[in-house]
Design a protein around this motif. Sequence first.
Motif: not given
Length: 209
Positions: A194-195, A197-198, A201
């Motif tokens: 998840a990190l 993916h951030c 971005a």
Amino acid sequence: MSSLELSMARPITLLQPARLEIGAGAIKRLGDWAAAYKRVFVVAMAPTVGFVDRIGLGGEVTTFTDIPPEPDLPAFETVLAAARAFKPDLVIGLGGGSVMDVAKLVAVLWDSEQSILDVVGVDKVAGRRSALAQVPTTSGTGSEAGIRSLVTNPETLAKLAVESRHMLADIAVLDPELTYSVPTAVTAATGVDALAHCVEAFTNIKAHP
Ligand SMILES: NC(=O)c1ccc[n+]([C@@H]2O[C@H](COP(=O)([O-])OP(=O)(O)OC[C@H]3O[C@@H](n4cnc5c(N)ncnc54)[C@H](O)[C@@H]3O)[C@@H](O)[C@H]2O)c1
């Protein structure tokens, strides 16, 4: 950053599931949503099969649990054959990214002339599909809200990526209670996913500024 990257002329497309159910116990609301469907094919794994009863499904339900982590082509062909025999009008992915990626492909391929190798790449999926519900039981991939699916080619060990808007879920259910049983190491690893993916971005401005 160039002016084009900041310009309103730069097109951005965001695709999301039509409905998101979020919160402790949210899985029960999937049963109400799914009441219209008669033949439900659930893709799960041994640690998640126990959650099927919490959905409260009616109709005829079959659950396929033999999905290995990081699924490969032979594993996918096995689940696809089971779905073709069952002929579902609703496919539910109930598990981590491995399960949800398989559920997407099952929904678009079980009633199709296309094989998985025909649809590798972007926008290759023809489009006839059953309804699709996604229920993540880990918290990292975001696969429940996306249009991509990854299956490993066992000969090259490369991941084959399929991207199609036809693989978008009609409903995604985020119920944190389903993650309590995830082993600590998997919780940590999916958190890093998840990190990542951030961070992506922030660092990749190709999609949009
Ligand atoms: N489609 C996408 O956008 C996307 C993005 C990132 C990753 N992926 C794919 O997702 C896969 C990885 O997904 P993941 O990180 O969720 O891991 P996973 O789905 O492989 O699950 C990891 C392990 O956790 C177990 N598990 C899952 N839920 C559990 C629960 N509630 N209780 C106990 N055990 C549980 C599984 O059985 C498995 O052994 C990879 O195949 C990767 O390629 C897809």
